[in-house]
Scaffold this motif. Structure first.
Motif, PDB file in Angstrom:
ATOM      1  N   ARG A   1      60.499  70.248-121.440  1.00 49.74           N
ATOM      2  CA  ARG A   1      59.827  69.074-120.853  1.00 49.74           C
ATOM      3  C   ARG A   1      58.416  69.448-120.435  1.00 49.74           C
ATOM      4  NH1 ARG A   1      62.044  64.090-118.825  1.00 49.74           N
ATOM      5  NH2 ARG A   1      62.254  64.779-116.686  1.00 49.74           N
ATOM      6  N   GLU A   2      57.571  68.443-120.303  1.00 49.50           N
ATOM      7  CA  GLU A   2      56.218  68.612-119.794  1.00 49.50           C
ATOM      8  C   GLU A   2      55.971  67.452-118.849  1.00 49.50           C
ATOM      9  OE1 GLU A   2      52.239  70.224-121.791  1.00 49.50           O
ATOM     10  OE2 GLU A   2      52.774  68.232-122.521  1.00 49.50           O
TER      11      GLU A   2
ATOM     12  N   PHE B   1      50.697  69.787-115.136  1.00 53.64           N
ATOM     13  CA  PHE B   1      51.952  69.622-115.872  1.00 53.64           C
ATOM     14  C   PHE B   1      52.753  70.908-115.791  1.00 53.64           C
ATOM     15  CE2 PHE B   1      49.689  66.081-117.860  1.00 53.64           C
ATOM     16  CZ  PHE B   1      50.695  65.134-117.955  1.00 53.64           C
ATOM     17  N   TYR B   2      54.084  70.752-115.716  1.00 57.52           N
ATOM     18  CA  TYR B   2      54.994  71.890-115.580  1.00 57.52           C
ATOM     19  C   TYR B   2      55.952  71.904-116.765  1.00 57.52           C
ATOM     20  CZ  TYR B   2      53.173  71.891-110.816  1.00 57.52           C
ATOM     21  OH  TYR B   2      52.343  71.932-109.724  1.00 57.52           O
ATOM     22  N   HIS B   3      56.163  73.125-117.305  1.00 55.97           N
ATOM     23  CA  HIS B   3      56.954  73.236-118.534  1.00 55.97           C
ATOM     24  C   HIS B   3      57.686  74.578-118.575  1.00 55.97           C
ATOM     25  CE1 HIS B   3      57.855  73.416-122.864  1.00 55.97           C
ATOM     26  NE2 HIS B   3      57.230  74.575-122.896  1.00 55.97           N
TER      27      HIS B   3
ATOM     28  N   THR C   1      63.898  55.994-125.807  1.00 59.88           N
ATOM     29  CA  THR C   1      62.805  55.208-126.369  1.00 59.88           C
ATOM     30  C   THR C   1      61.673  56.169-126.727  1.00 59.88           C
ATOM     31  OG1 THR C   1      61.835  54.852-124.177  1.00 59.88           O
ATOM     32  CG2 THR C   1      63.361  53.158-125.000  1.00 59.88           C
ATOM     33  N   THR C   2      60.846  55.791-127.678  1.00 58.95           N
ATOM     34  CA  THR C   2      59.759  56.681-128.093  1.00 58.95           C
ATOM     35  C   THR C   2      58.773  56.944-126.948  1.00 58.95           C
ATOM     36  OG1 THR C   2      58.718  54.718-129.094  1.00 58.95           O
ATOM     37  CG2 THR C   2      59.855  56.231-130.568  1.00 58.95           C
ATOM     38  N   HIS C   3      58.668  56.026-125.987  1.00 58.27           N
ATOM     39  CA  HIS C   3      57.807  56.275-124.830  1.00 58.27           C
ATOM     40  C   HIS C   3      58.281  57.485-124.021  1.00 58.27           C
ATOM     41  CE1 HIS C   3      55.979  52.276-125.458  1.00 58.27           C
ATOM     42  NE2 HIS C   3      55.008  52.727-124.690  1.00 58.27           N
ATOM     43  N   GLN C   4      59.594  57.704-123.978  1.00 58.88           N
ATOM     44  CA  GLN C   4      60.121  58.828-123.216  1.00 58.88           C
ATOM     45  C   GLN C   4      59.763  60.174-123.841  1.00 58.88           C
ATOM     46  OE1 GLN C   4      61.727  58.687-120.176  1.00 58.88           O
ATOM     47  NE2 GLN C   4      61.123  56.527-120.258  1.00 58.88           N
ATOM     48  N   LEU C   5      59.360  60.181-125.108  1.00 61.80           N
ATOM     49  CA  LEU C   5      58.974  61.433-125.770  1.00 61.80           C
ATOM     50  C   LEU C   5      57.691  62.010-125.191  1.00 61.80           C
ATOM     51  CD1 LEU C   5      59.799  60.582-129.499  1.00 61.80           C
ATOM     52  CD2 LEU C   5      61.223  61.750-127.809  1.00 61.80           C
TER      53      LEU C   5
ATOM     54  N   LYS D   1      58.077  68.566-124.664  1.00 56.47           N
ATOM     55  CA  LYS D   1      57.186  69.479-125.381  1.00 56.47           C
ATOM     56  C   LYS D   1      58.036  70.519-126.115  1.00 56.47           C
ATOM     57  CE  LYS D   1      53.579  72.974-124.719  1.00 56.47           C
ATOM     58  NZ  LYS D   1      52.719  73.684-123.741  1.00 56.47           N
ATOM     59  N   GLU D   2      57.969  70.482-127.438  1.00 57.50           N
ATOM     60  CA  GLU D   2      58.679  71.452-128.287  1.00 57.50           C
ATOM     61  C   GLU D   2      60.128  71.621-127.840  1.00 57.50           C
ATOM     62  OE1 GLU D   2      56.462  75.069-128.798  1.00 57.50           O
ATOM     63  OE2 GLU D   2      54.587  73.994-129.096  1.00 57.50           O
ATOM     64  N   ALA D   3      60.806  70.494-127.662  1.00 60.05           N
ATOM     65  CA  ALA D   3      62.183  70.502-127.168  1.00 60.05           C
ATOM     66  C   ALA D   3      63.212  70.393-128.287  1.00 60.05           C
ATOM     67  CB  ALA D   3      62.382  69.350-126.179  1.00 60.05           C
TER      68      ALA D   3
END
Length: 455
Positions: free
Chosen positions: A12-13, A86-88, A204-208, A212-214
């Motif tokens: 996640r990011e 942002f945290y990842h 939903t595509t908005h949730q993408l 990040k690289e998940a």
């Protein structure tokens, strides 16, 4: 004793305000990747989350006490400022082994579905991109099952994404029923449960935006649907959400001319299914002239062809969808119908309707005789034994793709494979003509291949 759950950051990011666990953010042993809200390229600033250009906002006040600005493109997901962080954490694929049998779907695939299913499995194993072009009602979801099972067995993380929340809500129970022992989460804007880390994600595509690289496997349903088709930032989010080595499967019943060209030029692998799994042809829409429909349906309702058809369907106890081109006119027409047919059981739904989910379920449960809807229900929803009436089919909102998808709501069930589709208009458009020709063409191709056995 550890009081935090680092898995909420895997793949996640997200920004600080999206994380409730301060102990997690402050833990130095986790090596959390922390990045700025904006990315600078060639003297221009871009939002890290959606990749949109960011411009200065005069006199913008910010708690950072510095000259600041924010991204206006993805603001509905929370404000990304220049000073945001942002945290990842990298995706580790830490999933418990699912109990057997992993796939518990008891159905069978037709020969053409089986061939497409094998091609999907191959693309997943080889981390390829593939387009599944299948007519509405061809059973696209069922064709994915073997591929999803393969990915689960290989400990991959999977996401099924769609631009439409209605499609996600329709997919979720079917996927969970097919894979009951696999951890699954459904992500959309108004979800009531907190995010949890799962191997299988429906979103939903908005949730993408928040990944990040998940994902080792990303499946995007209805790639031609609004807003994904016209929104570069959503397409950026989809690419950002998948790993560099991953498989990408596109699903659609109506690929645009660009994708069709790529298929002809062999620039993208494609599985094409021109027939429904039950072997019946697609219902061909009928064109009906309804002059000055906007005015007459509100002021001279009883004399219109549409009103007479509605009364006929109610008398025959045939349930139906009634598509209208915009919310404002829908609200007026709903009031007119409630006066003209008192006692009729119906509702009206649109994108801004907070009760949409409940109303659609009432239609599925056969508690409604009909449902008035905007194009929000043009795709991804299934109702048994219905007809479809399109009011004002010549309105610009009804593209060729939308009209084909709307027609695809009819005849999806093998128990009820036929039905009426009527395009009411007060002037034929190119999109109406093209939609009908596209449906006729798919029927011809299916028949030539021996895929239509029931006429």
């Amino acid at each position: 004793m550890k009081m935090y759950d680092e898995s909420i950051l895997f793949g996640r990011e997200v920004m600080r305000q999206e994380i409730n666990e301060s102990d997690l953010i402050n833990n130095t042993q986790l090596k959390i990747e922390i990045t700025s809200g904006f990315v600078k390229r060639k003297e221009k600033e871009y939002c890290r989350r959606c990749n949109a250009s960011v411009y200065p906002i005069p006199h913008n006040e910010c708690y950072c006490k510095q000259p600041c600005t924010y991204c206006t493109n993805c603001i509905q997901m929370g404000k990304v400022r220049r000073c945001s962080k942002f945290y990842h954490l990298p995706e580790p694929n830490l999933f418990k082994k699912s109990a057997e049998p992993i796939l518990q779907w008891k159905g069978t695939l037709s020969q053409q579905q089986e061939e497409a299913s094998k091609e999907i499995v191959q693309s997943i194993e080889q981390n390829e991109t593939r387009l599944l072009w299948a007519v509405a009602g061809a059973g696209k979801t069922e064709m994915l099952f073997s591929g999803i099972e393969t990915a689960i067995r290989q400990n991959k993380r999977i996401c099924l994404a769609s631009p439409r929340v209605d499609v996600c809500l329709e997919l979720a129970p079917r996927i969970r029923k097919a894979f009951p022992t696999v951890t699954t989460n459904v992500l959309y804007g108004e979800m009531e449960t907190a995010y949890t880390y799962t191997q299988l994600v429906i979103a939903t595509t908005h949730q993408l935006y928040r990944f990040k690289e998940a994902f080792d496997l990303l499946i995007i349903d209805e790639i031609d649907a609004f807003p994904y088709k016209v929104d570069d930032s959503l397409q950026f989010a989809a690419e950002k959400s998948r790993k560099k080595e991953s498989a990408l499967i596109y699903l659609t019943a109506t690929p645009d001319r660009n994708y069709q060209k790529k298929i002809r030029q062999n620039k993208i692998s494609a599985s094409i299914l021109p027939a429904r799994y039950h072997g019946h042809p697609l219902p061909i829409p009928v064109k009906v002239k309804e002059s000055e429909w906007k005015r007459r349906l509100l002021n001279n309702t009883y004399k219109t062809k549409i009103y007479k058809k509605i009364k006929e369907l109610l008398r025959l106890e045939k349930r139906f969808l009634l598509f209208v081109p915009n919310i404002k006119w829908m609200n007026q027409f709903e009031l007119v119908l409630r006066k003209c047919i008192p006692g009729a059981r119906f509702e009206a739904v649109h994108s801004e309707d907070t009760e949409r989910k409940k109303k659609v379920q009432k239609m599925r449960d056969e508690k409604l005789e009909f449902l008035i809807t905007t194009t929000i229900l043009e795709r991804g929803v299934t109702f048994k034994n219905i007809d479809v009436l399109v009011i004002g089919a010549n309105d610009p909102i009804y593209t060729e793709s939308a009209l084909v998808q709307i027609a695809g709501r009819v005849g999806r069930s093998p128990d009820y494979p036929t039905g009426e589709v009527i395009y009411y208009h007060d002037g034929l458009t190119r999109d109406i003509k093209r939609a009908i020709k596209q449906i006729q063409r798919m029927n011809r191709i299916a028949k030539s291949k021996g895929l239509i056995k029931n006429e």
